[in-house]
Design a protein around this motif. Structure first.
Motif, PDB file in Angstrom:
ATOM      1  N   ALA A 224       0.831  -1.210   0.000  1.00 60.29           N
ATOM      2  CA  ALA A 224       0.000   0.000   0.000  1.00 60.29           C
ATOM      3  C   ALA A 224       0.863   1.258   0.000  1.00 60.29           C
ATOM      4  O   ALA A 224       0.563   2.233  -0.694  1.00 60.29           O
ATOM      5  N   ARG A 225       1.934   1.251   0.776  1.00 57.71           N
ATOM      6  CA  ARG A 225       2.817   2.426   0.802  1.00 57.71           C
ATOM      7  C   ARG A 225       3.436   2.674  -0.570  1.00 57.71           C
ATOM      8  O   ARG A 225       3.652   3.820  -0.978  1.00 57.71           O
ATOM      9  N   LEU A 226       3.700   1.593  -1.295  1.00 54.74           N
ATOM     10  CA  LEU A 226       4.318   1.724  -2.610  1.00 54.74           C
ATOM     11  C   LEU A 226       3.361   2.337  -3.629  1.00 54.74           C
ATOM     12  O   LEU A 226       3.758   3.158  -4.460  1.00 54.74           O
ATOM     13  N   VAL A 227       2.072   1.960  -3.572  1.00 52.50           N
ATOM     14  CA  VAL A 227       1.136   2.374  -4.625  1.00 52.50           C
ATOM     15  C   VAL A 227       0.157   3.450  -4.156  1.00 52.50           C
ATOM     16  O   VAL A 227      -0.696   3.871  -4.942  1.00 52.50           O
ATOM     17  N   ALA A 228       0.240   3.898  -2.907  1.00 56.00           N
ATOM     18  CA  ALA A 228      -0.785   4.785  -2.333  1.00 56.00           C
ATOM     19  C   ALA A 228      -1.012   6.041  -3.167  1.00 56.00           C
ATOM     20  O   ALA A 228      -2.158   6.427  -3.435  1.00 56.00           O
ATOM     21  N   GLU A 229       0.054   6.695  -3.575  1.00 59.30           N
ATOM     22  CA  GLU A 229      -0.098   7.952  -4.324  1.00 59.30           C
ATOM     23  C   GLU A 229      -0.835   7.719  -5.638  1.00 59.30           C
ATOM     24  O   GLU A 229      -1.774   8.461  -5.982  1.00 59.30           O
ATOM     25  N   ASP A 230      -0.438   6.688  -6.390  1.00 56.76           N
ATOM     26  CA  ASP A 230      -1.105   6.386  -7.659  1.00 56.76           C
ATOM     27  C   ASP A 230      -2.530   5.892  -7.421  1.00 56.76           C
ATOM     28  O   ASP A 230      -3.431   6.146  -8.230  1.00 56.76           O
ATOM     29  N   TYR A 231      -2.739   5.188  -6.306  1.00 55.56           N
ATOM     30  CA  TYR A 231      -4.077   4.680  -5.982  1.00 55.56           C
ATOM     31  C   TYR A 231      -5.047   5.837  -5.757  1.00 55.56           C
ATOM     32  O   TYR A 231      -6.174   5.830  -6.251  1.00 55.56           O
ATOM     33  N   ARG A 232      -4.595   6.839  -5.008  1.00 55.89           N
ATOM     34  CA  ARG A 232      -5.455   8.004  -4.782  1.00 55.89           C
ATOM     35  C   ARG A 232      -5.693   8.767  -6.073  1.00 55.89           C
ATOM     36  O   ARG A 232      -6.806   9.254  -6.325  1.00 55.89           O
ATOM     37  N   LEU A 258      -1.523  -1.592 -10.047  1.00 60.06           N
ATOM     38  CA  LEU A 258      -0.511  -0.569  -9.782  1.00 60.06           C
ATOM     39  C   LEU A 258       0.805  -1.185  -9.313  1.00 60.06           C
ATOM     40  O   LEU A 258       1.892  -0.685  -9.642  1.00 60.06           O
ATOM     41  N   LEU A 259       0.717  -2.287  -8.579  1.00 60.57           N
ATOM     42  CA  LEU A 259       1.936  -2.962  -8.129  1.00 60.57           C
ATOM     43  C   LEU A 259       2.727  -3.488  -9.321  1.00 60.57           C
ATOM     44  O   LEU A 259       3.957  -3.310  -9.391  1.00 60.57           O
ATOM     45  N   GLU A 261       2.658  -2.366 -12.307  1.00 60.68           N
ATOM     46  CA  GLU A 261       3.230  -1.209 -13.009  1.00 60.68           C
ATOM     47  C   GLU A 261       4.496  -0.719 -12.309  1.00 60.68           C
ATOM     48  O   GLU A 261       5.481  -0.362 -12.971  1.00 60.68           O
ATOM     49  N   LYS A 262       4.482  -0.695 -10.983  1.00 58.44           N
ATOM     50  CA  LYS A 262       5.670  -0.287 -10.229  1.00 58.44           C
ATOM     51  C   LYS A 262       6.818  -1.269 -10.466  1.00 58.44           C
ATOM     52  O   LYS A 262       7.979  -0.858 -10.631  1.00 58.44           O
ATOM     53  N   LEU A 263       6.505  -2.547 -10.453  1.00 60.35           N
ATOM     54  CA  LEU A 263       7.537  -3.560 -10.691  1.00 60.35           C
ATOM     55  C   LEU A 263       8.122  -3.406 -12.089  1.00 60.35           C
ATOM     56  O   LEU A 263       9.347  -3.493 -12.282  1.00 60.35           O
ATOM     57  N   ALA A 264       7.242  -3.183 -13.068  1.00 56.40           N
ATOM     58  CA  ALA A 264       7.711  -3.038 -14.450  1.00 56.40           C
ATOM     59  C   ALA A 264       8.587  -1.795 -14.600  1.00 56.40           C
ATOM     60  O   ALA A 264       9.610  -1.824 -15.294  1.00 56.40           O
ATOM     61  N   ALA A 265       8.193  -0.697 -13.940  1.00 51.62           N
ATOM     62  CA  ALA A 265       8.990   0.530 -14.023  1.00 51.62           C
ATOM     63  C   ALA A 265      10.361   0.327 -13.386  1.00 51.62           C
ATOM     64  O   ALA A 265      11.384   0.809 -13.900  1.00 51.62           O
ATOM     65  N   HIS A 266      10.385  -0.388 -12.283  1.00 54.57           N
ATOM     66  CA  HIS A 266      11.668  -0.660 -11.616  1.00 54.57           C
ATOM     67  C   HIS A 266      12.550  -1.536 -12.505  1.00 54.57           C
ATOM     68  O   HIS A 266      13.764  -1.284 -12.633  1.00 54.57           O
ATOM     69  N   ALA A 267      11.945  -2.575 -13.113  1.00 48.57           N
ATOM     70  CA  ALA A 267      12.718  -3.455 -13.990  1.00 48.57           C
ATOM     71  C   ALA A 267      13.272  -2.680 -15.180  1.00 48.57           C
ATOM     72  O   ALA A 267      14.429  -2.870 -15.587  1.00 48.57           O
ATOM     73  N   GLU A 268      12.470  -1.786 -15.748  1.00 50.56           N
ATOM     74  CA  GLU A 268      12.919  -1.006 -16.901  1.00 50.56           C
ATOM     75  C   GLU A 268      14.062  -0.061 -16.511  1.00 50.56           C
ATOM     76  O   GLU A 268      15.019   0.127 -17.273  1.00 50.56           O
ATOM     77  N   ALA A 269      13.971   0.531 -15.313  1.00 51.21           N
ATOM     78  CA  ALA A 269      15.043   1.418 -14.857  1.00 51.21           C
ATOM     79  C   ALA A 269      16.353   0.646 -14.702  1.00 51.21           C
ATOM     80  O   ALA A 269      17.430   1.141 -15.075  1.00 51.21           O
ATOM     81  N   GLU A 270      16.268  -0.572 -14.171  1.00 50.82           N
ATOM     82  CA  GLU A 270      17.466  -1.401 -14.021  1.00 50.82           C
ATOM     83  C   GLU A 270      18.006  -1.827 -15.384  1.00 50.82           C
ATOM     84  O   GLU A 270      19.221  -1.886 -15.602  1.00 50.82           O
ATOM     85  N   ARG A 271      17.085  -2.137 -16.301  1.00 47.39           N
ATOM     86  CA  ARG A 271      17.521  -2.520 -17.657  1.00 47.39           C
ATOM     87  C   ARG A 271      18.295  -1.385 -18.309  1.00 47.39           C
ATOM     88  O   ARG A 271      19.380  -1.591 -18.883  1.00 47.39           O
ATOM     89  N   ALA A 272      17.737  -0.163 -18.204  1.00 44.32           N
ATOM     90  CA  ALA A 272      18.401   0.994 -18.813  1.00 44.32           C
ATOM     91  C   ALA A 272      19.741   1.286 -18.141  1.00 44.32           C
ATOM     92  O   ALA A 272      20.719   1.641 -18.809  1.00 44.32           O
ATOM     93  N   ARG A 273      19.800   1.126 -16.851  1.00 48.94           N
ATOM     94  CA  ARG A 273      21.041   1.421 -16.125  1.00 48.94           C
ATOM     95  C   ARG A 273      22.149   0.431 -16.474  1.00 48.94           C
ATOM     96  O   ARG A 273      23.309   0.815 -16.635  1.00 48.94           O
ATOM     97  N   LEU A 365      14.379  -9.224 -14.391  1.00 48.47           N
ATOM     98  CA  LEU A 365      13.030  -9.560 -13.928  1.00 48.47           C
ATOM     99  C   LEU A 365      12.843  -8.963 -12.535  1.00 48.47           C
ATOM    100  O   LEU A 365      13.635  -9.219 -11.622  1.00 48.47           O
ATOM    101  N   ALA A 366      11.798  -8.150 -12.371  1.00 53.31           N
ATOM    102  CA  ALA A 366      11.467  -7.584 -11.060  1.00 53.31           C
ATOM    103  C   ALA A 366      10.233  -8.291 -10.520  1.00 53.31           C
ATOM    104  O   ALA A 366       9.304  -8.603 -11.268  1.00 53.31           O
ATOM    105  N   TYR A 367      10.223  -8.533  -9.213  1.00 49.70           N
ATOM    106  CA  TYR A 367       9.070  -9.202  -8.594  1.00 49.70           C
ATOM    107  C   TYR A 367       8.956  -8.748  -7.144  1.00 49.70           C
ATOM    108  O   TYR A 367       9.872  -8.132  -6.585  1.00 49.70           O
ATOM    109  N   TRP A 368       7.809  -9.049  -6.523  1.00 47.07           N
ATOM    110  CA  TRP A 368       7.553  -8.649  -5.145  1.00 47.07           C
ATOM    111  C   TRP A 368       7.968  -9.773  -4.209  1.00 47.07           C
ATOM    112  O   TRP A 368       7.543 -10.916  -4.361  1.00 47.07           O
TER     113      TRP A 368
END
Length: 692
Positions: A224-232, A258-259, A261-273, A365-368
């Motif tokens: 919930a803390r991870l997705v709260a802003e996007d959830y609102r 939303l979770l 989406e957050k995982l995918a964004a994190h994975a993409e950031a790591e891929r680019a880095r 691959l990003a996962y929870w």
């Protein structure tokens, strides 16, 4: 017959108030040292003294006949530097009683005997009314009663539980703990839905919490803390609680979306880095799922001149840090450790990496995982795995498509196994080894003993990971461990000292130690097993599910009091004075001693019991001596085992012999369903008492 006395309204300074000798609680001064005295004091400071004290003149002072706790709260205010305006000269409302001993005795008894403690549910509902109709806030209520804000919040939440659930608790159809469990979800409709679904079954608090946990996501949870802003931002529905972190995100589908989406964004950031070819996200990943992927790993890279220069500088600084950290007068070891760790990480980043070829065919691959985003780098998708270098080919490591191996085979002729096939082969291999072990009972017996003993004695962390059998010592928390009767520990130490543990000599490999253990004399093996098992017994009650342990315990400890006794530090000092006096008078058959000790401090009573149980006095009667030598507190006695409708393993063994695993699983499931659930039958009443 005692006539109703005439009471005179007056005001008396706090310094002139003492506890009257006739006060019904005069013999129990610990009553006025309770934790709730500060609460009462805070209420008096805020609202004033709502009920005057009943007093009677004694010499030059006024004795408090009724209101000893209120007097104790007033003294608390006088001694509290933060309580303004309260001194020993402050006058408080009182009602004076004439010099009538009979009337004084009647009043003090009536004051204490006729009092009835407020029902907890009434208290919870009263707190809610204070906020909803009285205009109070949780903070003002906390200030008024001198308690923590969280305590007020809890009572407000309990008072807001669905009315039908509160009514069930008031009627004793459910326990108070069960009722409180419904407060884990702030939505009364959800509470009622779960309550209705459980009707007709024995309701337990943990069952309710488990069902409520699946009705949305708490704001305080990591997801919930991870997705709260996007959830609102997406206007997701929220059921508000008095504490924000306990509010519920009720749209679970939106939370999961939303979770991801957050995982995918994190994975993409790591891929680019890192420069990988692809990025992906999954909600959950287990070991079996990862087996379908290939994997490449970082290796040493060719350094540029600039990188080589930086690496040399890092190496020199690390050497300086090593020397500084070893110095006796190191000024800030934590700062040096942080710098050392950061430099090590930088050095690894400069010297180790993925090759361009590996980056071009692998990804992230990003996962929870357990409340955080985890990543796995260098994965090769299952559909791309044929492009990788074979792990094992006749041509040797590094053979690529079209290359010829050393024996003339090409890669197309080589045997390359899929990960799933490898896993299946390992399963078949384990079955073959297990069958062979079943045919050698002596070896299997020693192997099981060896593995169990080494686990329990803490001799090694990894004897073997091939066994489905793992033993561990029990967690035995205790608030006063240093004060317990030490005879059991001394006996165990003596038994341990008599063991032959030469088979675990330093310098031997694990197979050598096992063979040496097999050569140990059978009687000594049994003694080693017994001592090792001693620390594996967990603290537990002897309910239906523990019939076996109760059966064994009654055999090996026929008289628990012969080897254990309650002590002052670990047991008696943790009971109230009135309870201790009751034990002496009632259980130990010494009412005269209880009467004598009634005027003593609690420490004197604890000391008396400590000495009594250490060595029963010679002056005791035979009946009193027997009572002392046999008395055990509740929770320490070992009762005879209860009837246990336990599962019989006959069908399981028959299924194994016939190789019909599916039929065996069905039989085991059917038999398991016949087992009584924990907390049913007679246990239910005991658990309700415990919960209440």
């Amino acid at each position: 017959m005692t006539k109703t006395p005439e009471l005179t309204d007056t005001e008396i300074a706090i310094k002139d108030l003492v506890l009257h000798d006739l006060n019904a609680r005069a013999g129990s001064p610990e009553t006025y040292e309770a934790d709730d005295i500060p609460v009462l004091a805070a209420s008096i400071a805020t609202l004033g003294l709502l009920n005057p004290l009943i007093v009677q003149k004694t010499d030059k002072l006024w004795g408090v006949i009724a209101g000893g706790r209120r007097r104790a709260a007033l003294m608390h205010l006088v001694n509290d530097p933060e309580a303004k305006g309260w001194t020993m000269r402050t006058k408080v409302r009182c009602r004076a009683l004439p010099d009538d001993t009979a009337a004084a005795t009647a009043i003090t008894v009536a004051e204490n005997v006729t009092q009835k403690a407020m029902d907890p549910i009434d208290e919870f509902e009263a707190f809610v009314r204070m906020m909803e109709t009285g205009g109070h806030s949780p903070d003002s209520i906390a200030t008024m009663f001198g308690v923590e804000r969280r305590r007020v919040i809890d009572r407000l939440r309990f008072g807001r539980i669905h009315p039908e659930i509160r009514a069930a608790a008031r009627a004793r159809n459910i326990t108070l703990d069960v009722m409180k469990a419904f407060a884990d979800h702030p939505d009364q409709a959800v509470q009622k839905d779960v309550f209705d679904a459980l009707q007709g079954s024995y309701i337990q608090a943990w069952t309710i919490r488990e069902k409520l946990r699946n009705r949305g996501v708490k704001m305080g949870d990591a997801i919930a803390r991870l997705v709260a802003e996007d959830y609102r931002a997406a206007d997701g529905a929220i059921t508000a609680d008095l504490i924000e972190e306990d509010s519920i995100l009720t749209d679970e589908a939106l939370v999961e979306k939303l979770l991801i989406e957050k995982l995918a964004a994190h994975a993409e950031a790591e891929r680019a880095r890192l420069g990988f070819a692809w990025a992906d996200a999954m909600r959950d990943v287990d070991y079996k799922a990862l087996q379908e992927f290939g994997r490449v790993y970082p290796s040493s890279v060719d350094l540029t001149a600039e990188a080589a220069e930086r690496c040399e500088a890092i190496a020199n600084r690390l050497a300086e840090l090593d020397e500084a950290r070893d110095a006796e007068d190191c000024p800030d070891i934590d700062a040096l450790d942080d710098e050392y760790e950061a430099l090590n990480e930088e050095y690894e980043g400069l010297t180790v990496g993925f090759s361009d070829a590996d980056l071009g065919r692998s990804g992230v691959l990003a996962y929870w995982d357990q409340g955080r985003i985890a990543t796995v780098e260098g994965l090769i998708r299952p559909e791309d795995r044929q492009d990788r270098t074979p792990e094992a080919s006749p041509g040797g490591e590094g053979t690529t498509a079209g290359e010829q191996g050393g024996d003339g085979e090409t890669e197309s002729d080589a045997l390359v196994l899929s990960e799933s096939l490898k896993l299946d082969l390992r399963t078949e291999q384990a079955a073959v080894i297990g069958t062979a072990l079943a045919g050698d009972p002596d070896l299997a017996h020693d192997l099981l003993l060896f593995k169990t003993i080494v686990d329990l004695l803490g001799r090694a962390g990894g004897v073997s990971y091939s066994f489905g059998v793992t033993a561990s010592i029990a967690d035995r928390p205790h608030g006063r461990r240093e004060d317990v009767d030490g005879r059991a520990a001394e006996t165990l130490g003596e038994l341990f000292g008599g063991l032959d543990l030469t088979w675990w000599a330093d310098g031997k490999s694990m197979p050598e130690r096992f063979e040496a253990f097999r050569a140990v004399e059978p009687g000594m093996k049994s003694r080693i097993v017994a001592v090792a098992l001693a620390d594996a017994i967990k603290p537990t009650g002897f309910g239906y599910s523990e019939g076996l342990m109760a059966h064994v315990a009654t055999q090996i400890v026929p008289d628990l009091r012969a080897v254990w006794r309650p002590t002052g530090g670990a047991f008696f000092s943790r009971l109230k004075k009135s309870v201790l006096l009751g034990i002496i008078a009632r259980d130990l058959r010494q009412p005269e001693e209880a009467a004598r000790l009634a005027t003593e401090k609690k420490t004197a009573i604890v000391d008396f019991l400590e000495r009594l149980f250490a060595a029963p006095f010679a002056t005791l009667t035979p009946e009193q001596r027997e009572a002392v030598e046999t008395w055990c507190p509740p929770g320490m006695t070992i009762d005879a085992p209860r009837v246990d409708h336990g599962w019989s393993g006959e069908s399981r063994l028959r299924g194994m012999a016939e190789g019909d695993a599916e039929e065996t699983d069905d039989a085991a499931q059917m038999e398991d369903e016949d087992l009584p659930e924990e907390g049913t039958f007679e246990d239910a009443d005991e658990m309700e008492v415990e919960n209440a």
